[in-house]
Motif scaffolding. Structure first.
Motif, PDB file in Angstrom:
ATOM      1  N   SER A  16      31.563  -5.716 -36.729  1.00  0.00           N
ATOM      2  CA  SER A  16      32.919  -5.428 -37.205  1.00  0.00           C
ATOM      3  C   SER A  16      32.919  -5.165 -38.702  1.00  0.00           C
ATOM      4  CB  SER A  16      33.854  -6.609 -36.903  1.00  0.00           C
ATOM      5  OG  SER A  16      34.018  -6.792 -35.517  1.00  0.00           O
ATOM      6  N   MET A  63      41.745  -5.885 -40.670  1.00  0.00           N
ATOM      7  CA  MET A  63      40.448  -6.294 -40.110  1.00  0.00           C
ATOM      8  C   MET A  63      39.866  -7.451 -40.928  1.00  0.00           C
ATOM      9  SD  MET A  63      36.945  -6.232 -39.879  1.00  0.00           S
ATOM     10  CE  MET A  63      36.555  -5.346 -41.359  1.00  0.00           C
ATOM     11  N   ASN A  80      35.282   1.154 -35.472  1.00  0.00           N
ATOM     12  CA  ASN A  80      34.983  -0.220 -35.072  1.00  0.00           C
ATOM     13  C   ASN A  80      34.242  -1.022 -36.145  1.00  0.00           C
ATOM     14  OD1 ASN A  80      36.038   0.089 -32.399  1.00  0.00           O
ATOM     15  ND2 ASN A  80      34.214   1.270 -31.889  1.00  0.00           N
ATOM     16  N   THR A 106      39.561 -14.096 -43.311  1.00  0.00           N
ATOM     17  CA  THR A 106      39.747 -13.904 -41.869  1.00  0.00           C
ATOM     18  C   THR A 106      39.168 -12.556 -41.464  1.00  0.00           C
ATOM     19  OG1 THR A 106      41.971 -12.950 -42.170  1.00  0.00           O
ATOM     20  CG2 THR A 106      41.822 -15.332 -41.771  1.00  0.00           C
ATOM     21  N   LEU A 107      38.576 -12.537 -40.287  1.00  0.00           N
ATOM     22  CA  LEU A 107      38.016 -11.322 -39.707  1.00  0.00           C
ATOM     23  C   LEU A 107      38.664 -11.123 -38.351  1.00  0.00           C
ATOM     24  CD1 LEU A 107      35.785  -9.071 -39.962  1.00  0.00           C
ATOM     25  CD2 LEU A 107      34.333 -10.590 -38.610  1.00  0.00           C
ATOM     26  N   ASN A 108      39.358 -10.011 -38.208  1.00  0.00           N
ATOM     27  CA  ASN A 108      40.105  -9.736 -36.971  1.00  0.00           C
ATOM     28  C   ASN A 108      41.027 -10.908 -36.618  1.00  0.00           C
ATOM     29  OD1 ASN A 108      38.817  -7.197 -36.558  1.00  0.00           O
ATOM     30  ND2 ASN A 108      37.031  -8.243 -35.711  1.00  0.00           N
ATOM     31  N   ASP A 158      40.462  -1.274 -40.346  1.00  0.00           N
ATOM     32  CA  ASP A 158      39.457  -0.868 -39.367  1.00  0.00           C
ATOM     33  C   ASP A 158      38.784   0.436 -39.783  1.00  0.00           C
ATOM     34  OD1 ASP A 158      40.151  -3.036 -37.831  1.00  0.00           O
ATOM     35  OD2 ASP A 158      41.466  -1.909 -36.484  1.00  0.00           O
ATOM     36  N   GLU A 218      40.715 -14.064 -37.295  1.00  0.00           N
ATOM     37  CA  GLU A 218      40.078 -15.370 -37.124  1.00  0.00           C
ATOM     38  C   GLU A 218      39.470 -15.853 -38.434  1.00  0.00           C
ATOM     39  OE1 GLU A 218      37.780 -16.200 -33.458  1.00  0.00           O
ATOM     40  OE2 GLU A 218      37.940 -14.046 -33.108  1.00  0.00           O
ATOM     41  N   LYS A 257      30.389 -13.373 -34.793  1.00  0.00           N
ATOM     42  CA  LYS A 257      31.752 -12.834 -34.881  1.00  0.00           C
ATOM     43  C   LYS A 257      31.767 -11.370 -35.325  1.00  0.00           C
ATOM     44  CE  LYS A 257      34.208 -16.635 -34.024  1.00  0.00           C
ATOM     45  NZ  LYS A 257      35.154 -16.746 -32.875  1.00  0.00           N
TER      46      LYS A 257
END
Length: 240
Positions: A150, A1, A180, A60-62, A26, A64, A77
């Motif tokens: 997130s 994540m 989540n 990066t997150l998920n 996650d 991205e 985001k």
């Protein structure tokens, strides 16, 4: 994540983060502990996009990249930050504030959730005005629960709270966790961690993560403090 690779950050000529590597899955809750001035809160500020800091590395997150985008876009985001000292917003009610970032929300849902956080009587009061420390921290967690980010950055959410307020805040975190939302919880002390289901603990000293592990690290800090992780002591300990 969340994946952080060799993250460095500085203000002017002062380097604060000196190469942070961190990976959170996650729904996990990671505690970041360390002495004053070690870089714990700076880590939260840099991940949130505070422009006071110059930084380099990769975040990066998920999947991205978020290190190269502005603070508002990081929020979009899915990054949320709870502050050590939440500011008051005179003239803006909590209900109005929530509507500003969520738009229309079902009134029954809002009331039900506010009761869970014992904040229903504060919906039509100004945000964080004339509230106790515990009430402010509950309000932050209430907003977090509504936003469903997130990644939640909880910067010393236990700061200034008595033991009953700490237990209340910890209970709200536990009750509202799901797969989540992942958490980074920054703290000096072990008190709140004893009431939380922590997946991993990281010790930050002088801008670096010097040790990561399970809940056993919490007891290690309690018994030996942070001086045991100073570079000369840490090298000596590993050699023994």
């Amino acid at each position: 994540m969340l994946k952080v690779k060799n993250l460095k950050a500085s203000i002017g000529e002062v380097e604060i983060l000196k190469g942070i590597d961190l990976e959170i899955g996650d729904g996990e809750l990671h505690a970041v502990m360390g002495p004053n001035g070690s870089g714990k809160s700076t880590l939260c500020h840099v991940l949130m996009g505070n422009t006071d800091y110059k930084n380099e590395g990769a975040v990066t997150l998920n999947g991205e990249d978020v290190l190269s985008i502005p603070q508002f876009d990081r929020s979009q985001k899915g990054i949320f930050q709870s502050f050590q000292y939440p500011v008051g917003l005179p003239g803006v009610t909590l209900r109005e504030f929530i509507q500003s970032f969520l738009g229309d929300i079902d009134e029954a849902e809002l009331i039900e959730l506010s009761k869970r956080f014992n904040l229903d009587e504060f919906l039509d009061r100004d945000v964080n005005v004339d509230l106790s420390g515990g009430e402010k921290k509950r309000s932050e967690l209430f907003q977090l629960s509504l936003m469903k980010p997130s990644l939640a950055l909880l910067d010393e959410i236990d700061s200034g709270l008595d033991i009953d307020a700490i237990k209340s805040v910890a209970t709200l975190i536990n009750e509202n966790r799901d797969e989540n939302t992942s958490y980074i919880l920054v703290t000096h002390y072990s008190r709140i961690l004893k009431y939380l289901d922590v997946d991993k603990v990281h010790i930050v000293v002088n801008g670096k993560i010097v040790k990561s592990g399970s809940n056993e690290l919490i007891e290690e800090v309690d018994s030996g403090g942070y001086t045991q992780y100073q570079e000369e002591n840490w090298i000596k300990k590993k050699q023994e």
